[in-house]
Structures are given as structure tokens and as C-alpha cells.
Design a protein around this motif. Sequence first.
Motif, PDB file in Angstrom:
ATOM      1  N   ILE A   6       0.863  -1.183   0.000  1.00  0.00           N
ATOM      2  CA  ILE A   6       0.000   0.000   0.000  1.00  0.00           C
ATOM      3  C   ILE A   6       0.898   1.231   0.000  1.00  0.00           C
ATOM      4  CG2 ILE A   6      -1.772   1.299   1.238  1.00  0.00           C
ATOM      5  CD1 ILE A   6      -2.724  -1.381   2.421  1.00  0.00           C
ATOM      6  N   LEU A   7       0.809   2.018  -1.068  1.00  0.00           N
ATOM      7  CA  LEU A   7       1.593   3.243  -1.161  1.00  0.00           C
ATOM      8  C   LEU A   7       0.898   4.402  -0.475  1.00  0.00           C
ATOM      9  CD1 LEU A   7       2.761   2.994  -4.897  1.00  0.00           C
ATOM     10  CD2 LEU A   7       4.049   2.370  -2.827  1.00  0.00           C
ATOM     11  N   SER A   8      -0.449   4.436  -0.602  1.00  0.00           N
ATOM     12  CA  SER A   8      -1.211   5.490   0.075  1.00  0.00           C
ATOM     13  C   SER A   8      -2.636   5.015   0.306  1.00  0.00           C
ATOM     14  CB  SER A   8      -1.211   6.790  -0.727  1.00  0.00           C
ATOM     15  OG  SER A   8      -1.964   6.654  -1.913  1.00  0.00           O
ATOM     16  N   SER A   9      -3.250   5.572   1.334  1.00  0.00           N
ATOM     17  CA  SER A   9      -4.625   5.244   1.678  1.00  0.00           C
ATOM     18  C   SER A   9      -5.261   6.490   2.259  1.00  0.00           C
ATOM     19  CB  SER A   9      -4.662   4.101   2.698  1.00  0.00           C
ATOM     20  OG  SER A   9      -5.999   3.801   3.052  1.00  0.00           O
ATOM     21  N   LYS A  10      -6.368   6.930   1.656  1.00  0.00           N
ATOM     22  CA  LYS A  10      -7.071   8.096   2.199  1.00  0.00           C
ATOM     23  C   LYS A  10      -8.576   7.860   2.157  1.00  0.00           C
ATOM     24  CE  LYS A  10      -7.293  10.855  -2.029  1.00  0.00           C
ATOM     25  NZ  LYS A  10      -6.984  12.105  -2.682  1.00  0.00           N
ATOM     26  N   LYS A  11      -9.235   8.332   3.202  1.00  0.00           N
ATOM     27  CA  LYS A  11     -10.678   8.218   3.299  1.00  0.00           C
ATOM     28  C   LYS A  11     -11.301   9.249   2.364  1.00  0.00           C
ATOM     29  CE  LYS A  11     -12.046   7.713   7.487  1.00  0.00           C
ATOM     30  NZ  LYS A  11     -12.470   7.981   8.880  1.00  0.00           N
ATOM     31  N   VAL A  12     -12.180   8.783   1.459  1.00  0.00           N
ATOM     32  CA  VAL A  12     -12.835   9.684   0.517  1.00  0.00           C
ATOM     33  C   VAL A  12     -14.316   9.865   0.819  1.00  0.00           C
ATOM     34  CG1 VAL A  12     -11.168   9.338  -1.349  1.00  0.00           C
ATOM     35  CG2 VAL A  12     -13.163   7.838  -1.189  1.00  0.00           C
ATOM     36  N   PHE A  13     -14.856   8.995   1.680  1.00  0.00           N
ATOM     37  CA  PHE A  13     -16.253   9.113   2.092  1.00  0.00           C
ATOM     38  C   PHE A  13     -16.415   8.404   3.426  1.00  0.00           C
ATOM     39  CE2 PHE A  13     -20.641   7.564   2.394  1.00  0.00           C
ATOM     40  CZ  PHE A  13     -21.336   8.746   2.197  1.00  0.00           C
ATOM     41  N   PHE A  18     -19.918   2.764   7.561  1.00  0.00           N
ATOM     42  CA  PHE A  18     -18.786   2.364   6.729  1.00  0.00           C
ATOM     43  C   PHE A  18     -17.996   3.580   6.237  1.00  0.00           C
ATOM     44  CE2 PHE A  18     -22.251   3.079   3.798  1.00  0.00           C
ATOM     45  CZ  PHE A  18     -21.652   3.757   2.742  1.00  0.00           C
ATOM     46  N   ASP A  19     -16.770   3.302   5.788  1.00  0.00           N
ATOM     47  CA  ASP A  19     -15.910   4.294   5.154  1.00  0.00           C
ATOM     48  C   ASP A  19     -15.516   3.781   3.776  1.00  0.00           C
ATOM     49  OD1 ASP A  19     -15.766   5.986   7.436  1.00  0.00           O
ATOM     50  OD2 ASP A  19     -14.126   4.778   8.254  1.00  0.00           O
ATOM     51  N   VAL A  20     -15.282   4.701   2.849  1.00  0.00           N
ATOM     52  CA  VAL A  20     -14.724   4.353   1.547  1.00  0.00           C
ATOM     53  C   VAL A  20     -13.340   4.970   1.486  1.00  0.00           C
ATOM     54  CG1 VAL A  20     -14.956   4.538  -0.962  1.00  0.00           C
ATOM     55  CG2 VAL A  20     -17.006   4.305   0.462  1.00  0.00           C
ATOM     56  N   LYS A  21     -12.355   4.147   1.127  1.00  0.00           N
ATOM     57  CA  LYS A  21     -10.978   4.620   1.036  1.00  0.00           C
ATOM     58  C   LYS A  21     -10.460   4.454  -0.385  1.00  0.00           C
ATOM     59  CE  LYS A  21      -9.701   3.484   5.789  1.00  0.00           C
ATOM     60  NZ  LYS A  21      -8.754   2.701   6.634  1.00  0.00           N
ATOM     61  N   GLU A  22      -9.687   5.428  -0.816  1.00  0.00           N
ATOM     62  CA  GLU A  22      -8.955   5.314  -2.073  1.00  0.00           C
ATOM     63  C   GLU A  22      -7.553   4.849  -1.718  1.00  0.00           C
ATOM     64  OE1 GLU A  22      -8.985   8.174  -5.637  1.00  0.00           O
ATOM     65  OE2 GLU A  22      -7.147   8.677  -4.535  1.00  0.00           O
ATOM     66  N   GLU A  23      -7.181   3.715  -2.273  1.00  0.00           N
ATOM     67  CA  GLU A  23      -5.887   3.145  -1.936  1.00  0.00           C
ATOM     68  C   GLU A  23      -5.080   2.901  -3.210  1.00  0.00           C
ATOM     69  OE1 GLU A  23      -6.945   1.026   2.196  1.00  0.00           O
ATOM     70  OE2 GLU A  23      -7.728  -0.009   0.436  1.00  0.00           O
ATOM     71  N   PHE A  35      -7.527   1.627  -6.080  1.00  0.00           N
ATOM     72  CA  PHE A  35      -8.753   0.923  -5.677  1.00  0.00           C
ATOM     73  C   PHE A  35      -9.591   1.833  -4.800  1.00  0.00           C
ATOM     74  CE2 PHE A  35      -5.630  -2.392  -6.422  1.00  0.00           C
ATOM     75  CZ  PHE A  35      -6.348  -3.322  -7.158  1.00  0.00           C
ATOM     76  N   HIS A  36     -10.897   1.630  -4.834  1.00  0.00           N
ATOM     77  CA  HIS A  36     -11.828   2.295  -3.928  1.00  0.00           C
ATOM     78  C   HIS A  36     -12.528   1.184  -3.156  1.00  0.00           C
ATOM     79  CE1 HIS A  36     -11.005   5.453  -6.846  1.00  0.00           C
ATOM     80  NE2 HIS A  36     -11.189   6.255  -5.813  1.00  0.00           N
ATOM     81  N   ASP A  37     -12.185   1.070  -1.882  1.00  0.00           N
ATOM     82  CA  ASP A  37     -12.646  -0.040  -1.059  1.00  0.00           C
ATOM     83  C   ASP A  37     -13.547   0.439   0.074  1.00  0.00           C
ATOM     84  OD1 ASP A  37     -11.103  -1.925  -2.530  1.00  0.00           O
ATOM     85  OD2 ASP A  37      -9.322  -1.288  -1.421  1.00  0.00           O
ATOM     86  N   VAL A  38     -14.515  -0.405   0.431  1.00  0.00           N
ATOM     87  CA  VAL A  38     -15.450  -0.124   1.505  1.00  0.00           C
ATOM     88  C   VAL A  38     -15.007  -0.899   2.751  1.00  0.00           C
ATOM     89  CG1 VAL A  38     -17.850  -0.302   2.289  1.00  0.00           C
ATOM     90  CG2 VAL A  38     -17.345   0.220  -0.119  1.00  0.00           C
TER      91      VAL A  38
END
Length: 180
Positions: A6-13, A18-23, A35-38
Amino acid sequence: MDKQKILSSKKVFSAKLFDVKEEILLDHNGKKHTFHDVYAQPVASIIPITPKREIFLINQYRYMHEKHILGIVSGMIEKNETSLQAAKRELKEEAGIIAGQFELLAKIELARGTFQQTHFLFLAKDLEIGLQALESDEDISVVRMPLSEAVKKVMIGEIYHATSMIAILMLDKLKSERRL
């Protein structure tokens, strides 16, 4: 390189449940992927059973599906609450049942990717039947049936909620192995 990094992970919602993260990941070949993961709150799921091998299910209206769905008691584990504490609370609230004995049957990951949510599956025994304590938005009726009937409902598609199917089929397997 054996695994993705994982190079970066940020919460986008962020929502209540739940949270959605862009990783951004680096694969074993050195290529980047986004990826956009829940990430959803964990869940306690409970299947109460009597000495006569009858189980209690709930029939709950689910607005997303626009119908009632038959399955086991399940509910979110609150912050600062253990999975067992949540199981006891949800069983009492949704089914009006207090159990004297709980056994963790399985820890289930709902999906292998994109959606991360853990379900703690409990078997409940030594049951005391009481009154439900439903929340104002819950439309739930309690259904008591023999385990064998629930297995049939799984096999013909009348019970199709994944965690409920797993619980019912696990109990049937335990019964056939004389461990229930």
C-alpha cells in the motif's frame, strides 16, 4: 515481491456504518493500481437453537430489497463493545431472546476484496424467550422452525442471506457429526 504494497490510503467518504478509502497499491511487478474499497463496521450474527434442534430466525423488511428477508439475527458491533456483548444485545433487541450460553462458531469475511466486513457468528443455547426491543425503523417478526426445515429453505433459495446460509449449514453439519 510476494505481496502488494500500500503506497497510500485516504478516506474519501465516511458514513455511520462504513468508510470508503482510495488506496494506491504497488503490485509484485512494480505497477501501481488505484482501488476504492469499503470498510464496514463488524457484525455479530446469532443463531439460537433449542434442545429439540429448533432455531429462531427473523423475518425483517429490508427497504433496499423492497421485501421481507428471512435470516438469522445480525447487528453492528458498536464502538467499545465486544462481539459477544453485541451478540447478546442484538439477540435480545431483535428476537426478544436471552441466552445462557454462547459459542463462537466462525469468523466470516463477507468478501475477499473491495468490501471488508467481518461477521462473528455465534450459536446461542439455554434460551429464555421474552419481548423484542425493536428500534423505531425495524419491522421484524420472529420465526421458530426445525433446523431441518431451515436447511430445506436454504437449498431451495428461500433463505439466501449469506451469513444465514453459512450458519444454518454449519449447524446441519454439526448435527450430522453428532456435535450439536
